[in-house]
Design an enzyme around this catalytic site. Structure first.
Site, PDB file in Angstrom:
ATOM      1  N   CYS A 114       0.813  -1.223   0.000  1.00  0.00           N
ATOM      2  CA  CYS A 114       0.000   0.000   0.000  1.00  0.00           C
ATOM      3  C   CYS A 114       0.841   1.265   0.000  1.00  0.00           C
ATOM      4  O   CYS A 114       0.335   2.338  -0.317  1.00  0.00           O
ATOM      5  CB  CYS A 114      -0.931   0.019   1.203  1.00  0.00           C
ATOM      6  SG  CYS A 114      -2.128  -1.304   1.167  1.00  0.00           S
ATOM      7  N   HIS A 255      -3.471   7.172   2.466  1.00  0.00           N
ATOM      8  CA  HIS A 255      -3.859   5.850   1.982  1.00  0.00           C
ATOM      9  C   HIS A 255      -5.257   5.541   2.511  1.00  0.00           C
ATOM     10  O   HIS A 255      -5.557   5.778   3.681  1.00  0.00           O
ATOM     11  CB  HIS A 255      -2.848   4.810   2.474  1.00  0.00           C
ATOM     12  CG  HIS A 255      -3.247   3.408   2.158  1.00  0.00           C
ATOM     13  ND1 HIS A 255      -3.646   3.027   0.897  1.00  0.00           N
ATOM     14  CD2 HIS A 255      -3.331   2.301   2.938  1.00  0.00           C
ATOM     15  CE1 HIS A 255      -3.952   1.739   0.919  1.00  0.00           C
ATOM     16  NE2 HIS A 255      -3.774   1.281   2.140  1.00  0.00           N
ATOM     17  N   ASN A 285      -9.974  -0.194  -0.109  1.00  0.00           N
ATOM     18  CA  ASN A 285      -8.509  -0.090  -0.094  1.00  0.00           C
ATOM     19  C   ASN A 285      -7.964  -0.684  -1.399  1.00  0.00           C
ATOM     20  O   ASN A 285      -8.016  -1.891  -1.612  1.00  0.00           O
ATOM     21  CB  ASN A 285      -7.985  -0.863   1.124  1.00  0.00           C
ATOM     22  CG  ASN A 285      -6.474  -0.849   1.248  1.00  0.00           C
ATOM     23  OD1 ASN A 285      -5.772  -0.455   0.322  1.00  0.00           O
ATOM     24  ND2 ASN A 285      -5.978  -1.281   2.394  1.00  0.00           N
TER      25      ASN A 285
HETATM   26  N1  ACO Z   1     -18.704  -8.370   8.996  1.00  0.00           N
HETATM   27  C1  ACO Z   1     -19.217  -8.591  10.224  1.00  0.00           C
HETATM   28  N2  ACO Z   1     -18.464  -8.874  11.299  1.00  0.00           N
HETATM   29  C2  ACO Z   1     -17.124  -8.882  11.111  1.00  0.00           C
HETATM   30  C3  ACO Z   1     -16.515  -8.645   9.858  1.00  0.00           C
HETATM   31  C4  ACO Z   1     -17.384  -8.397   8.771  1.00  0.00           C
HETATM   32  N3  ACO Z   1     -16.916  -8.150   7.534  1.00  0.00           N
HETATM   33  N4  ACO Z   1     -15.183  -8.737   9.993  1.00  0.00           N
HETATM   34  C5  ACO Z   1     -14.937  -9.015  11.291  1.00  0.00           C
HETATM   35  N5  ACO Z   1     -16.106  -9.106  11.955  1.00  0.00           N
HETATM   36  C6  ACO Z   1     -16.311  -9.398  13.366  1.00  0.00           C
HETATM   37  C7  ACO Z   1     -15.119 -10.098  13.982  1.00  0.00           C
HETATM   38  O1  ACO Z   1     -15.220 -11.499  13.764  1.00  0.00           O
HETATM   39  C8  ACO Z   1     -15.272  -9.738  15.436  1.00  0.00           C
HETATM   40  O2  ACO Z   1     -16.254 -10.572  16.006  1.00  0.00           O
HETATM   41  P1  ACO Z   1     -16.039 -11.160  17.487  1.00  0.00           P
HETATM   42  O3  ACO Z   1     -15.958  -9.962  18.368  1.00  0.00           O
HETATM   43  O4  ACO Z   1     -17.243 -12.010  17.669  1.00  0.00           O
HETATM   44  O5  ACO Z   1     -14.730 -11.920  17.427  1.00  0.00           O
HETATM   45  C9  ACO Z   1     -15.856  -8.322  15.404  1.00  0.00           C
HETATM   46  O6  ACO Z   1     -16.394  -8.146  14.088  1.00  0.00           O
HETATM   47  C10 ACO Z   1     -14.824  -7.240  15.641  1.00  0.00           C
HETATM   48  O7  ACO Z   1     -13.680  -7.490  14.823  1.00  0.00           O
HETATM   49  P2  ACO Z   1     -12.402  -6.594  14.913  1.00  0.00           P
HETATM   50  O8  ACO Z   1     -11.310  -7.201  14.118  1.00  0.00           O
HETATM   51  O9  ACO Z   1     -12.142  -6.242  16.345  1.00  0.00           O
HETATM   52  O10 ACO Z   1     -12.933  -5.272  14.178  1.00  0.00           O
HETATM   53  P3  ACO Z   1     -12.196  -3.913  14.044  1.00  0.00           P
HETATM   54  O11 ACO Z   1     -13.053  -2.847  14.578  1.00  0.00           O
HETATM   55  O12 ACO Z   1     -10.764  -3.995  14.496  1.00  0.00           O
HETATM   56  O13 ACO Z   1     -12.177  -3.699  12.456  1.00  0.00           O
HETATM   57  C11 ACO Z   1     -10.769  -3.889  10.514  1.00  0.00           C
HETATM   58  C12 ACO Z   1     -11.490  -4.633  11.632  1.00  0.00           C
HETATM   59  C13 ACO Z   1     -11.786  -3.133   9.692  1.00  0.00           C
HETATM   60  C14 ACO Z   1     -10.039  -4.907   9.658  1.00  0.00           C
HETATM   61  C15 ACO Z   1      -9.757  -2.891  11.119  1.00  0.00           C
HETATM   62  O14 ACO Z   1      -9.019  -3.529  12.120  1.00  0.00           O
HETATM   63  C16 ACO Z   1      -8.815  -2.304  10.108  1.00  0.00           C
HETATM   64  O15 ACO Z   1      -9.195  -1.536   9.258  1.00  0.00           O
HETATM   65  N6  ACO Z   1      -7.505  -2.576  10.212  1.00  0.00           N
HETATM   66  C17 ACO Z   1      -6.501  -1.938   9.388  1.00  0.00           C
HETATM   67  C18 ACO Z   1      -6.333  -2.557   8.070  1.00  0.00           C
HETATM   68  C19 ACO Z   1      -5.301  -1.757   7.305  1.00  0.00           C
HETATM   69  O16 ACO Z   1      -5.051  -0.608   7.593  1.00  0.00           O
HETATM   70  N7  ACO Z   1      -4.622  -2.266   6.333  1.00  0.00           N
HETATM   71  C20 ACO Z   1      -3.626  -1.368   5.723  1.00  0.00           C
HETATM   72  C21 ACO Z   1      -2.699  -1.935   4.974  1.00  0.00           C
HETATM   73  S1  ACO Z   1      -3.405  -2.776   3.624  1.00  0.00           S
HETATM   74  C22 ACO Z   1      -2.120  -3.283   2.556  1.00  0.00           C
HETATM   75  O17 ACO Z   1      -0.957  -2.999   2.704  1.00  0.00           O
HETATM   76  C23 ACO Z   1      -2.515  -4.189   1.493  1.00  0.00           C
END
Ligand code: ACO
Length: 331
Positions: A114, A255, A285
Site C-alpha cells: 500500500c 492511503h 482499499n
Molecule cells: N462483517 C461482520 N463482522 C465482522 C466482519 C465483517 N466483515 N469482519 C470481522 N467481523 C467481526 C469479527 O469477527 C469480530 O467478532 P467477534 O468480536 O465475535 O470476534 C468483530 O467483528 C470485531 O472485529 P475486529 O477485528 O475487532 O474489528 P475492528 O473494529 O478492528 O475492524 C478492521 C477490523 C476493519 C479490519 C480494522 O481492524 C482495520 O481496518 N484494520 C486496518 C487494516 C489496514 O489498515 N490495512 C492497511 C494496509 S493494507 C495493505 O498494505 C494491502
C-alpha cells in the site's frame, strides 16, 4: 540538476463493476451496517475476468499522459508499484511498457504494497534529478480481488481494484513539486499482513491451495494500531525536515484503508477532516493505487492549488510506510 520535479499529469482508472456491501452479504456473514461503520466503505470496484493490473495501469497512464500533453514516445522511465502483478515474472512494468508501446526504456516493479506509490514517486524523482531521463511514468495498479479470500469476512470486505498514474517531469520552477519523502520499513511484523503461498518459499501445490495459502492474510486490529501511530510519526518527521507545520498543509491525501484510521490521524495532527481527501466509501482499499486515485480525484475537484502544500501518507504490508511532501506547481 533541474530546479524541481513536478507531477505534470495525473490519471486514474477504476473498473466498471461495482460490488456493494449488500452484494457481499451473499458471499460472507456480514452487513452493510458493519462494513460502513467499521471501515467507511460502501462499495468497491472489481476488475473483469481478463482485466489485470497491467490493463488498469495502462488506462490510468493514458489519462496521465494526455493531461501532461505527452505521448508514449516521450516516456523515458517507467516504474510500477503493485502487490498483485499479472505474473510472478516478468514484471508488470514490462507488460505495461509493451501495451503502451513505449520505447525500450528502463521499466521495473517495486513491491511496497500500500505504500508503493510513495516509494515509486521517490525513486522516480531521484532518477529524474540525476538524469538522463526527461519524463517518468509512475503507476500504482492493483487487482486485489485476485488475492482476496472471498470466504474470509475479515479481509474480503476491505479491498478493491484500480490504478492511478502520474507523469513526473523536471521543471525550472523553484520550490515546487516533490519536496521530499520519508520512507520506512520494518519486516519484523511481516506476518501481520502477508500472502503465505505462491512465492519460492511456498510454491503452489494441491496442499497449499487446499490450505488457502494463496490469499491475503491480515491481523487487522494490530495493523490498525501501528498504522495510526506510524503514519502520524512519519508525517511529523517529514514536516520537521522541511520546517513546515501541519497547519500549513492545505490537503492531505492519505492511503484509504479505513475511515477510522484517517479520522484518528486528523485528530492527532489537529487538522480538520475536510483537509483530507477521502474516497474510501467508493473504492475501498486499492493498495498502491489508493493514493494516486485519490490525488487524481482531488485535482479534478480543484483541491490541488498552485503554491499550496499537499501531503501524502501511506501504510501497508511489509510493514512499509511513508510520507511525501508536495508543493503544487503553478505551470
Ligand atoms: N462483517 C461482520 N463482522 C465482522 C466482519 C465483517 N466483515 N469482519 C470481522 N467481523 C467481526 C469479527 O469477527 C469480530 O467478532 P467477534 O468480536 O465475535 O470476534 C468483530 O467483528 C470485531 O472485529 P475486529 O477485528 O475487532 O474489528 P475492528 O473494529 O478492528 O475492524 C478492521 C477490523 C476493519 C479490519 C480494522 O481492524 C482495520 O481496518 N484494520 C486496518 C487494516 C489496514 O489498515 N490495512 C492497511 C494496509 S493494507 C495493505 O498494505 C494491502
Amino acid at each position: 540538476m533541474p530546479a524541481s520535479i513536478i507531477l505534470r499529469g495525473l490519471g486514474a482508472y477504476a473498473p466498471a463493476k461495482r460490488l456493494s456491501n449488500d452484494d457481499l452479504t451473499h458471499l460472507v456473514d456480514t452487513s452493510d451496517e458493519w462494513i460502513r461503520s467499521r471501515t467507511g466503505i460502501s462499495e468497491r470496484r472489481v476488475a473483469a475476468h481478463l482485466e489485470n493490473a497491467s490493463d488498469m495501469g495502462v488506462e490510468a497512464a493514458r489519462k496521465a499522459l494526455a493531461q501532461a500533453n505527452l505521448t508514449p514516445a516521450d516516456v523515458d522511465l517507467l516504474i510500477v508499484g503493485t502487490m498483485t502483478p499479472d505474473l510472478p515474472f516478468p514484471s508488470t512494468a514490462c507488460l505495461i511498457q509493451n501495451k503502451l508501446g513505449l520505447r525500450p526504456i528502463p521499466a521495473f516493479d517495486v513491491g511496497a504494497a500500500c505504500s508503493g506509490f510513495l516509494y515509486i514517486l521517490d525513486i522516480g524523482t531521484a532518477m529524474l534529478r540525476q538524469g538522463p531521463y526527461r519524463n517518468a511514468l509512475v503507476i500504482g495498479a492493483e487487482k486485489m480481488s485476485a488475492v482476496l479470500d472471498w470466504q474470509d469476512r475479515t479481509t474480503c470486505v476491505l479491498f478493491g481494484d484500480g490504478a492511478g498514474a502520474a507523469v513526473l517531469t523536471p521543471s525550472a520552477e523553484k520550490d515546487a513539486g516533490v519536496m521530499g519523502s520519508v520512507l520506512r520499513t520494518d519486516g519484523g511484523d511481516m506476518r501481520l499482513l502477508h500472502m503465505p503461498g505462491g512465492g519460492s518459499a511456498c510454491p503452489a501445490t494441491h496442499a497449499s491451495v487446499d490450505e488457502r495459502k494463496h490469499y491475503l492474510k491480515m491481523n487487522g486490529k494490530e495493523v490498525f494500531k501501528i498504522a495510526v501511530r506510524e503514519m502520524e510519526q512519519v508525517l511529523r518527521d517529514l514536516l520537521a525536515q522541511h520546517h513546515v507545520t501541519a497547519a500549513q498543509i492545505a490537503c492531505v491525501v492519505p492511503h484509504q484503508a479505513n475511515i477510522r484510521i484517517i479520522e484518528a490521524l486528523a485528530q492527532r495532527l489537529e487538522l480538520p477532516l475536510d483537509r483530507f481527501v477521502i474516497n474510501i466509501d467508493r473504492y475501498g482499499n486499492t493498495s498502491a493505487a489508493s493514493i494516486p486515485l485519490a490525488l487524481a480525484e482531488a485535482q479534478e475537484a480543484g483541491r490541488l492549488r498552485a503554491g499550496e502544500y499537499v501531503a501524502l501518507v501511506a501504510f501497508g504490508a511489509g510493514l512499509t510506510w511513508g510520507a511525501t511532501l508536495l508543493k503544487w506547481h503553478t505551470t
